[in-house]
Each structure stands twice: as structure tokens, then as C-alpha cells.
Design a protein around this motif. Structure first.
Motif, mmCIF file in Angstrom:
data_model
loop_
_atom_site.group_PDB
_atom_site.id
_atom_site.type_symbol
_atom_site.label_atom_id
_atom_site.label_comp_id
_atom_site.label_asym_id
_atom_site.label_seq_id
_atom_site.Cartn_x
_atom_site.Cartn_y
_atom_site.Cartn_z
ATOM 1 N N LEU A 1 11.342 0.871 20.443
ATOM 2 C CA LEU A 1 11.138 -0.090 19.318
ATOM 3 C C LEU A 1 12.047 -0.247 18.087
ATOM 4 C CD1 LEU A 1 7.421 -1.445 18.707
ATOM 5 C CD2 LEU A 1 9.852 -2.505 19.998
ATOM 6 N N ALA A 2 12.592 -0.206 17.408
ATOM 7 C CA ALA A 2 13.471 0.315 16.548
ATOM 8 C C ALA A 2 13.169 0.282 15.106
ATOM 9 C CB ALA A 2 14.758 -1.227 16.188
ATOM 10 N N HIS A 3 13.059 1.237 14.591
ATOM 11 C CA HIS A 3 12.029 1.393 13.201
ATOM 12 C C HIS A 3 11.463 0.253 12.628
ATOM 13 C CE1 HIS A 3 13.612 5.250 14.392
ATOM 14 N NE2 HIS A 3 13.134 6.422 14.882
ATOM 15 N N GLN A 4 12.175 -0.192 11.960
ATOM 16 C CA GLN A 4 12.489 -1.071 11.186
ATOM 17 C C GLN A 4 10.966 -2.035 12.401
ATOM 18 O OE1 GLN A 4 15.092 -0.996 12.125
ATOM 19 N NE2 GLN A 4 16.489 -0.734 10.905
ATOM 20 N N PHE A 5 11.349 -2.694 13.145
ATOM 21 C CA PHE A 5 10.063 -2.718 14.426
ATOM 22 C C PHE A 5 8.909 -2.676 14.049
ATOM 23 C CE2 PHE A 5 13.766 -5.612 16.023
ATOM 24 C CZ PHE A 5 13.884 -7.102 16.090
ATOM 25 N N ALA A 6 8.865 -1.083 14.417
ATOM 26 C CA ALA A 6 7.831 -0.590 14.492
ATOM 27 C C ALA A 6 6.645 0.050 13.639
ATOM 28 C CB ALA A 6 8.122 0.561 14.864
ATOM 29 N N LYS A 7 7.289 -0.396 12.500
ATOM 30 C CA LYS A 7 6.846 0.204 10.944
ATOM 31 C C LYS A 7 6.383 -1.574 10.792
ATOM 32 C CE LYS A 7 9.042 0.494 7.231
ATOM 33 N NZ LYS A 7 9.746 0.659 6.020
ATOM 34 N N ILE A 8 7.235 -2.505 11.206
ATOM 35 C CA ILE A 8 6.411 -3.686 10.129
ATOM 36 C C ILE A 8 4.894 -4.018 11.642
ATOM 37 C CG2 ILE A 8 6.495 -6.291 10.190
ATOM 38 C CD1 ILE A 8 7.834 -5.106 8.025
ATOM 39 N N LEU A 9 5.119 -4.405 12.762
ATOM 40 C CA LEU A 9 4.425 -4.048 13.882
ATOM 41 C C LEU A 9 2.386 -3.360 13.299
ATOM 42 C CD1 LEU A 9 2.981 -5.560 16.449
ATOM 43 C CD2 LEU A 9 4.361 -3.563 17.283
ATOM 44 N N LEU A 10 2.749 -1.595 12.539
ATOM 45 C CA LEU A 10 1.788 -0.997 12.150
ATOM 46 C C LEU A 10 1.558 -1.308 10.980
ATOM 47 C CD1 LEU A 10 0.367 1.480 12.374
ATOM 48 C CD2 LEU A 10 2.025 2.614 11.093
ATOM 49 N N LEU A 11 2.090 -2.286 10.179
ATOM 50 C CA LEU A 11 2.144 -2.493 8.985
ATOM 51 C C LEU A 11 1.046 -4.452 9.710
ATOM 52 C CD1 LEU A 11 4.946 -2.428 6.346
ATOM 53 C CD2 LEU A 11 2.134 -1.630 5.788
ATOM 54 N N GLU A 12 1.417 -4.299 10.497
ATOM 55 C CA GLU A 12 0.487 -6.285 10.984
ATOM 56 C C GLU A 12 -0.915 -5.372 11.250
ATOM 57 O OE1 GLU A 12 -0.762 -9.436 13.245
ATOM 58 O OE2 GLU A 12 -0.363 -7.101 14.158
ATOM 59 N N GLN A 13 -0.732 -4.464 11.978
ATOM 60 C CA GLN A 13 -2.020 -4.795 13.010
ATOM 61 C C GLN A 13 -2.508 -3.648 12.330
ATOM 62 O OE1 GLN A 13 -3.190 -5.036 16.084
ATOM 63 N NE2 GLN A 13 -1.698 -6.338 15.358
ATOM 64 N N ILE A 14 -2.385 -2.459 10.675
ATOM 65 C CA ILE A 14 -3.010 -2.517 10.181
ATOM 66 C C ILE A 14 -4.312 -3.523 8.912
ATOM 67 C CG2 ILE A 14 -2.899 -1.201 7.653
ATOM 68 C CD1 ILE A 14 -0.797 0.676 8.377
ATOM 69 N N TYR A 15 -3.372 -4.353 8.962
ATOM 70 C CA TYR A 15 -3.431 -5.621 8.077
ATOM 71 C C TYR A 15 -4.605 -5.653 8.729
ATOM 72 C CZ TYR A 15 -4.883 -10.124 6.120
ATOM 73 O OH TYR A 15 -5.432 -10.858 5.313
ATOM 74 N N ARG A 16 -4.472 -5.868 10.350
ATOM 75 C CA ARG A 16 -5.488 -6.854 11.081
ATOM 76 C C ARG A 16 -6.091 -6.033 10.964
ATOM 77 N NH1 ARG A 16 -4.650 -10.935 15.167
ATOM 78 N NH2 ARG A 16 -2.585 -10.974 14.725
ATOM 79 N N ALA A 17 -6.897 -4.864 11.356
ATOM 80 C CA ALA A 17 -7.639 -3.838 11.534
ATOM 81 C C ALA A 17 -9.048 -3.822 10.435
ATOM 82 C CB ALA A 17 -7.859 -2.250 11.448
ATOM 83 N N PHE A 18 -8.491 -4.499 9.053
ATOM 84 C CA PHE A 18 -8.841 -4.642 7.725
ATOM 85 C C PHE A 18 -9.618 -5.718 8.423
ATOM 86 C CE2 PHE A 18 -6.017 -1.159 5.662
ATOM 87 C CZ PHE A 18 -7.141 -0.490 5.322
ATOM 88 N N CYS A 19 -8.736 -6.703 8.815
ATOM 89 C CA CYS A 19 -10.071 -8.165 9.225
ATOM 90 C C CYS A 19 -10.985 -7.776 9.820
ATOM 91 C CB CYS A 19 -8.500 -9.646 9.227
ATOM 92 S SG CYS A 19 -7.381 -9.009 8.014
ATOM 93 N N ILE A 20 -10.663 -7.363 10.428
ATOM 94 C CA ILE A 20 -11.511 -6.880 12.320
ATOM 95 C C ILE A 20 -12.402 -6.151 11.547
ATOM 96 C CG2 ILE A 20 -12.280 -5.587 13.751
ATOM 97 C CD1 ILE A 20 -9.673 -6.351 15.169
ATOM 98 N N HIS A 21 -12.799 -5.571 10.579
ATOM 99 C CA HIS A 21 -14.072 -4.522 10.080
ATOM 100 C C HIS A 21 -14.620 -5.819 8.968
ATOM 101 C CE1 HIS A 21 -11.361 -0.470 10.327
ATOM 102 N NE2 HIS A 21 -12.290 -0.998 11.399
ATOM 103 N N HIS A 22 -14.163 -6.846 7.600
ATOM 104 C CA HIS A 22 -14.374 -7.613 6.998
ATOM 105 C C HIS A 22 -14.536 -8.643 7.325
ATOM 106 C CE1 HIS A 22 -12.626 -4.253 4.474
ATOM 107 N NE2 HIS A 22 -14.474 -4.297 3.393
ATOM 108 N N ASN A 23 -14.863 -9.108 8.674
ATOM 109 C CA ASN A 23 -15.006 -10.391 9.794
ATOM 110 C C ASN A 23 -14.410 -11.524 9.000
ATOM 111 O OD1 ASN A 23 -16.585 -9.040 11.210
ATOM 112 N ND2 ASN A 23 -18.413 -9.441 9.542
#
Length: 149
Positions: free
Chosen positions: A122-144
Motif C-alpha cells: 500500500l502507498a504510505h498515505q493509504f496505509a496511514k488512513i487505513l490504520l487511523l480508521e482501524q484505530i477508531y473502529r477499535a475504540f468503537c468496538i471497546h465502547h459498543n
């Protein structure tokens, strides 16, 4: 929780998406981005892959503390729930995205975890956006939060 993302990147073409996810994550954690691109790295990249990888490693080394996750296409692929579990109960998380030439396997072995966002390169820009989205999703999972559904 403190989250640091260390990366080596020339351009930031997706700043709108990046800012969106940083704002969403800020409800749950403090996130700091650290672009480590410098003249030494730029010069090394012109000399070849090995010199470039060594320069990335020198830039990353002072920041390898706490729980460190390196992004690598050869790393372990996780579901969003597994990723959320990996992040849970950490005080400080440090993510590392290598430069254009990637990182040497010997260097990757010293990280707490090696994560593959995809087997695709992945291009770095894509990887960073995908990582940020998954970090946010992880917090959403933790907080239902319904975002994950």
C-alpha cells in the motif's frame, strides 16, 4: 491512552480523511503523528534499498518504547475485533510505517507486534488512513459504539 504514529512520507495527499479520523480518535485517546523524513533519509534513498532501510531504522530506533507495532505486509493479519483486543488496556501505543523501501526483517523482529493491513503493498498515505480508521473502529468496538456495525 497515548498513540504515536511514526512514519516516513513525502506527501500528505489525504489530509481531509486524516484529520477526520484524528478528530474521531481524540474522543478516546491522544494521537500524535511524527513524520521522520529528513535529509539523511532522502540521501540514503538515493543510494539504494539497504542504505534507505538502515536510515529508516536509525530514525525509528529512539522511538521504540512501550508497545510497538510495525506495519509490514509480511506481518500478521487481524480482524477488526482481534485488532481491538490487541490495543486494549495499553497506556502507550507506537505504530511504525516504514519508508518506500520497507524495513529489514531483523529490525522488524524486535517489535512487540508486526501487523499486516493487507498482503498488498500500500502507498504510505493509504496505509496511514487505513490504520487511523482501524484505530477508531477499535475504540468503537471497546465502547459498543454503532460505527462498527
Amino acid at each position: 491512552m497515548q498513540i504515536n504514529i511514526f512514519y516516513i512520507q513525502k506527501d500528505d495527499e489525504f489530509s481531509i480523511l486524516k484529520e477526520k479520523y484524528i478528530k474521531l480518535i481524540s474522543k478516546y485517546a491522544t494521537l500524535k503523528e511524527n513524520n521522520l523524513l529528513n535529509k539523511t533519509i532522502s540521501k540514503a534513498q538515493n543510494l539504494g534499498a539497504l542504505e534507505a532501510k538502515k536510515s529508516y531504522e536509525q530514525a525509528f530506533l529512539p522511538h521504540k518504547k512501550g508497545f510497538c507495532i510495525v506495519l509490514d505486509e509480511r506481518g500478521k493479519e487481524l480482524t477488526s475485533f482481534e485488532f481491538a483486543k490487541l490495543l486494549k488496556d495499553k497506556n502507550e501505543l507506537n505504530f511504525f510505517i516504514g519508508g518506500a523501501f520497507g524495513l529489514r526483517e531483523e529490525f522488524i523482529k524486535d517489535f512487540s507486534f508486526s501487523l499486516s493491513l493487507s498482503r498488498l503493498t500500500l502507498a504510505h498515505q493509504f496505509a496511514k488512513i487505513l490504520l487511523l480508521e482501524q484505530i477508531y473502529r477499535a475504540f468503537c468496538i471497546h465502547h459498543n459504539h454503532p460505527y462498527h456495525k
